[in-house]
Structure formats: C-alpha cells, structure tokens
Design a protein around this motif. Sequence first.
Motif, PDB file in Angstrom:
ATOM      1  N   VAL A   1       0.842  -1.203   0.000  1.00 31.03           N
ATOM      2  CA  VAL A   1       0.000   0.000   0.000  1.00 31.03           C
ATOM      3  C   VAL A   1       0.876   1.252   0.000  1.00 31.03           C
ATOM      4  O   VAL A   1       0.638   2.201  -0.756  1.00 31.03           O
ATOM      5  N   ILE A   2       1.900   1.261   0.846  1.00 26.27           N
ATOM      6  CA  ILE A   2       2.798   2.414   0.945  1.00 26.27           C
ATOM      7  C   ILE A   2       3.587   2.610  -0.348  1.00 26.27           C
ATOM      8  O   ILE A   2       3.704   3.732  -0.866  1.00 26.27           O
ATOM      9  N   LEU A   3       4.116   1.522  -0.905  1.00 25.74           N
ATOM     10  CA  LEU A   3       4.907   1.626  -2.126  1.00 25.74           C
ATOM     11  C   LEU A   3       4.050   2.035  -3.314  1.00 25.74           C
ATOM     12  O   LEU A   3       4.521   2.736  -4.220  1.00 25.74           O
ATOM     13  N   GLY A   4       2.792   1.595  -3.321  1.00 23.67           N
ATOM     14  CA  GLY A   4       1.893   2.011  -4.393  1.00 23.67           C
ATOM     15  C   GLY A   4       1.756   3.521  -4.437  1.00 23.67           C
ATOM     16  O   GLY A   4       1.770   4.136  -5.521  1.00 23.67           O
ATOM     17  N   GLY A   5       1.633   4.135  -3.258  1.00 22.86           N
ATOM     18  CA  GLY A   5       1.550   5.588  -3.202  1.00 22.86           C
ATOM     19  C   GLY A   5       2.826   6.259  -3.652  1.00 22.86           C
ATOM     20  O   GLY A   5       2.808   7.299  -4.335  1.00 22.86           O
ATOM     21  N   ILE A   6       3.974   5.671  -3.319  1.00 20.94           N
ATOM     22  CA  ILE A   6       5.264   6.253  -3.692  1.00 20.94           C
ATOM     23  C   ILE A   6       5.497   6.175  -5.195  1.00 20.94           C
ATOM     24  O   ILE A   6       5.960   7.141  -5.819  1.00 20.94           O
ATOM     25  N   PHE A   7       5.162   5.023  -5.799  1.00 23.46           N
ATOM     26  CA  PHE A   7       5.431   4.827  -7.217  1.00 23.46           C
ATOM     27  C   PHE A   7       4.275   5.243  -8.129  1.00 23.46           C
ATOM     28  O   PHE A   7       4.372   5.129  -9.353  1.00 23.46           O
ATOM     29  N   GLY A   8       3.187   5.707  -7.540  1.00 27.27           N
ATOM     30  CA  GLY A   8       2.053   6.139  -8.338  1.00 27.27           C
ATOM     31  C   GLY A   8       1.302   4.996  -8.994  1.00 27.27           C
ATOM     32  O   GLY A   8       0.710   5.155 -10.062  1.00 27.27           O
ATOM     33  N   LEU A   9       1.301   3.833  -8.331  1.00 24.65           N
ATOM     34  CA  LEU A   9       0.586   2.658  -8.830  1.00 24.65           C
ATOM     35  C   LEU A   9      -0.621   2.397  -7.938  1.00 24.65           C
ATOM     36  O   LEU A   9      -0.663   2.858  -6.801  1.00 24.65           O
ATOM     37  N   PRO A  10      -1.618   1.666  -8.417  1.00 24.82           N
ATOM     38  CA  PRO A  10      -2.795   1.373  -7.593  1.00 24.82           C
ATOM     39  C   PRO A  10      -2.404   0.685  -6.290  1.00 24.82           C
ATOM     40  O   PRO A  10      -1.822  -0.412  -6.322  1.00 24.82           O
ATOM     41  N   PRO A  11      -2.688   1.279  -5.141  1.00 20.05           N
ATOM     42  CA  PRO A  11      -2.257   0.711  -3.855  1.00 20.05           C
ATOM     43  C   PRO A  11      -2.762  -0.704  -3.601  1.00 20.05           C
ATOM     44  O   PRO A  11      -2.019  -1.551  -3.085  1.00 20.05           O
ATOM     45  N   MET A  12      -4.010  -0.988  -3.975  1.00 18.12           N
ATOM     46  CA  MET A  12      -4.555  -2.313  -3.717  1.00 18.12           C
ATOM     47  C   MET A  12      -3.845  -3.373  -4.561  1.00 18.12           C
ATOM     48  O   MET A  12      -3.585  -4.491  -4.096  1.00 18.12           O
ATOM     49  N   LEU A  13      -3.515  -3.017  -5.791  1.00 21.27           N
ATOM     50  CA  LEU A  13      -2.778  -3.944  -6.651  1.00 21.27           C
ATOM     51  C   LEU A  13      -1.384  -4.201  -6.086  1.00 21.27           C
ATOM     52  O   LEU A  13      -0.918  -5.346  -6.042  1.00 21.27           O
ATOM     53  N   CYS A  14      -0.718  -3.153  -5.634  1.00 19.25           N
ATOM     54  CA  CYS A  14       0.608  -3.307  -5.032  1.00 19.25           C
ATOM     55  C   CYS A  14       0.534  -4.109  -3.737  1.00 19.25           C
ATOM     56  O   CYS A  14       1.450  -4.879  -3.418  1.00 19.25           O
ATOM     57  N   ALA A  15      -0.554  -3.931  -2.994  1.00 20.79           N
ATOM     58  CA  ALA A  15      -0.749  -4.713  -1.778  1.00 20.79           C
ATOM     59  C   ALA A  15      -0.846  -6.201  -2.112  1.00 20.79           C
ATOM     60  O   ALA A  15      -0.279  -7.051  -1.408  1.00 20.79           O
ATOM     61  N   ALA A  16      -1.571  -6.522  -3.187  1.00 15.73           N
ATOM     62  CA  ALA A  16      -1.706  -7.916  -3.614  1.00 15.73           C
ATOM     63  C   ALA A  16      -0.355  -8.493  -4.049  1.00 15.73           C
ATOM     64  O   ALA A  16      -0.009  -9.632  -3.708  1.00 15.73           O
ATOM     65  N   LEU A  17       0.422  -7.699  -4.777  1.00 12.70           N
ATOM     66  CA  LEU A  17       1.749  -8.150  -5.212  1.00 12.70           C
ATOM     67  C   LEU A  17       2.664  -8.363  -4.008  1.00 12.70           C
ATOM     68  O   LEU A  17       3.417  -9.345  -3.955  1.00 12.70           O
ATOM     69  N   GLY A  18       2.582  -7.461  -3.027  1.00 10.17           N
ATOM     70  CA  GLY A  18       3.384  -7.613  -1.819  1.00 10.17           C
ATOM     71  C   GLY A  18       2.963  -8.826  -1.005  1.00 10.17           C
ATOM     72  O   GLY A  18       3.806  -9.528  -0.429  1.00 10.17           O
ATOM     73  N   TYR A  19       1.659  -9.074  -0.938  1.00 14.40           N
ATOM     74  CA  TYR A  19       1.100 -10.232  -0.236  1.00 14.40           C
ATOM     75  C   TYR A  19       1.781 -11.509  -0.714  1.00 14.40           C
ATOM     76  O   TYR A  19       2.186 -12.362   0.087  1.00 14.40           O
ATOM     77  N   ALA A  20       1.909 -11.647  -2.020  1.00  8.80           N
ATOM     78  CA  ALA A  20       2.495 -12.860  -2.597  1.00  8.80           C
ATOM     79  C   ALA A  20       4.019 -12.844  -2.572  1.00  8.80           C
ATOM     80  O   ALA A  20       4.660 -13.831  -2.186  1.00  8.80           O
ATOM     81  N   ALA A  21       4.617 -11.719  -2.966  1.00 12.40           N
ATOM     82  CA  ALA A  21       6.059 -11.694  -3.196  1.00 12.40           C
ATOM     83  C   ALA A  21       6.882 -11.735  -1.914  1.00 12.40           C
ATOM     84  O   ALA A  21       7.941 -12.372  -1.874  1.00 12.40           O
ATOM     85  N   VAL A  22       6.449 -11.050  -0.854  1.00  9.20           N
ATOM     86  CA  VAL A  22       7.189 -11.106   0.407  1.00  9.20           C
ATOM     87  C   VAL A  22       7.140 -12.522   0.982  1.00  9.20           C
ATOM     88  O   VAL A  22       8.143 -13.038   1.488  1.00  9.20           O
ATOM     89  N   PHE A  23       5.987 -13.156   0.875  1.00  2.94           N
ATOM     90  CA  PHE A  23       5.860 -14.562   1.284  1.00  2.94           C
ATOM     91  C   PHE A  23       6.825 -15.440   0.491  1.00  2.94           C
ATOM     92  O   PHE A  23       7.551 -16.269   1.052  1.00  2.94           O
ATOM     93  N   GLY A  24       6.863 -15.253  -0.834  1.00  5.43           N
ATOM     94  CA  GLY A  24       7.740 -16.059  -1.669  1.00  5.43           C
ATOM     95  C   GLY A  24       9.204 -15.850  -1.351  1.00  5.43           C
ATOM     96  O   GLY A  24       9.991 -16.801  -1.296  1.00  5.43           O
TER      97      GLY A  24
END
Length: 398
Positions: free
Chosen positions: A328-351
């Motif tokens: 969510v935080i990075l989405g705001g920094i990079f100007g990307l949809p926060p919810m989409l970035c949250a979903a990517l973080g959900y998966a990628a940090v786990f991986g």
Amino acid sequence: MKNKDYILQLLKYFILAVIVGIIVGAIDALFGRVLIAISDFRTIHYQYLLPFLPLAGLAITAMYYYFSKLSLKGMKLVFEVGQKKTDSIPLLLIPLVMIGTWITHLFGGSAGREGVAVQIGATLSHAIGRKFNFPENGRLMLVIGMAAGFGGLFQTPLSATFFAIEVIVIGKMDYEALLPALASAYTAAFTSHSLGLEKISVVIKDSVNLSGTKTILSVICLGILFGLVGRLFSFSLSRLKIYMGDKITNQFLRIGAMAIPLAILLFVLHGARYSGLGTNLISAGFTNQTIYGYDWILKLLFTIFTLAIGFQGGEVTPLFSIGTSLGVILGGIFGLPPMLCAALGYAAVFGSATNTLIAPIMIGLEVFGGADMVLFVIVCVIAYGVNGDISIYAQEKI
C-alpha cells in the motif's frame, strides 16, 4: 511390468493422500475456527490479556517440557525426518503445537498459523505412511502432509502443493510428488471448507499497463523491495533465534523475561494492532482503511521477536500482512494502484521469505484471480532472485 508397478505405487500414494487430506482438513478446520474465535476475543479484551503474555509463554514451555520436549523442534524436526536424520515425529506434537499457538494468540503474541498446519499435516502423513508400510519414500509422505496442512488452512490447494514441494528441497522439483500432493491439498481444502473454514478472496479492480518505461521500472523496484523485505525477515529471524539461544540458554527464563518488554510494546503501540496474525492489516490494506508507513516494519519486528523467544505459531500470515501493508505504501510512492501493489506484496514477500517461486505465483492466482498474473510472475521472480538462498526454514536443504 516396471511401468505397472509404478502405476500401482502411485495409486497407493494417491489413496493415502486422500485419506491424509480428509483427516488433516478436519483438524485444520478445528484449529482455524478456534484460532479465529480466540483472535476475535483477544481483539476486544486485549487490555486484560496482554499483561499475562509472559505467564502464557512459561505455560507453553512447561507444557512442551512435560509432554514432549522433542516436539519443540517443530518444523526443524519435520525437515530432519526428510533428511533421514531422525525417523519419527511424536504424534503429541499435534495437540501441543495447536494448544501452544492458541495460547500465543489469546494473550497477544505476534505470530502466524501456517507452520502449525504444516507440522500437523507432516506428522499425520508420516505416521500414516509408517502404519501402512510406506517407508521407502518418507519424504514424499511429508510433502503430501505439508500440502494438506497448508491447503486445508488457507484453501489454496495449488499454492499448497508447490509450497510443500519447493520448501522440502531447494533447487529441485520432485515431480513424483505432484499428483499425490495435489490430491491431498484439494481434499483438505474441500474438507475444511465443508466444516466451516472460509477462504480469503480479494477482487482487484485496478490494473496497470506495462507498456510504459516508468511503469516497468516501478514494477521492477517493487520486486526488488519485496524481495529485500522477505530476505530481511528470514535472515533476522534465523539470527535472532541463534542469538537468543546463545545469550539466554534457559528456555523458561528466555521466554518469561523477554515477553515482558514484548507485551508492553504491543500494548502501547496502537492498542495491540500488531498482535496476532496480522489479518487486521491485510483487511485494512484491501478495504482502503488506514495503513501507517511503519506498519510493515513493526509487524516484522514483533513477529520475529515473538517467534525467536519461543512462542508457537507460523510466519506466513504475518508475511502476508507485512507484504500487504508495505505494498500500500509503495503504491503511493510509485504512483501505482495501492490495492494492486498490496496484492503483489502479499504474494512476493511470502515467496521471498520462504525461498519459493511457484507457490507465491499460485497464491496470487488463487487469492486475487488471474487478471494480473503477468505482474505476479514478474514481481515474484524478481523477489525470489533478490532473496538468494535464505529461507525462514533454515533446515530445509535436502
């Protein structure tokens, strides 16, 4: 004849996988539903429960020492069986790890649940394999049980299958395990769902076009940052466990004394916001509620400390919450949809933290749907590469 023998053996493993899936799915449902009820109760009454976290830690340790000290090894014991360093897992591990995790969550420790489910699955599957004289491939039975445990708890059988296969051996895919592991994971997921355990599903409405250079660079940066955070989690957890064990060798003193500052900090920082699984942060990230810029790092630190001093629980759900809040935080920094970035973080940090590649991609598919699969593949591959060879399962190499 050889092909016929192979088919018969595979059929036997398939049948055993279904049996394991039914039993583990039922236990997952019990464990998961009680844990949810406990978490809800703690959220309401945390001010009365958190002060007793040190005593809860002492009770957990005493329980293990009295009934089965060997079971304190947890996931390490599972991997030792896979490595043939030991030949059995005490069945007492199952009630001990369940009760220990319930106590941890009731009194506000920051921990997960997947490690419990995986240990339950591996223990039962290993015991059933020995009962039916399947000692020739004990590792395959472990994979079957681990897939059932993960799949039954999270209702994500595809990711559960590849998670179990990927964590048991680094750098090698055991294709022989695919069919029986998939059978056990789907059976466990169906069983636990039938018994009232719900699956987390999130619809991501926003998307991005990868045609622009700025967007591509931003996605690459997301993968790098998620990978670094997963690496930070696994490296720090491993080091702190070793440090705590060396500095405070008495396990009762370690958990009793160190839980005092843990309880105080959890209490004063946003009223136990960082206690438990972290599902509150996940929910906030996907419902446009408040996510603070420091949520991810505090959840990371509290989870590492809780587990390093000896409380019971897993790491995966906290990793989901860390990735979600960071996204969510990075989405705001990079100007990307926060919810989409949250979903990517959900998966990628786990991986990254588990040193798995296909499992987090499958998590993206099963939890968030297939609309943004290209993004999940790119981000998870980068995060996996950034991690290197570090995992929360330090004993997983076979």
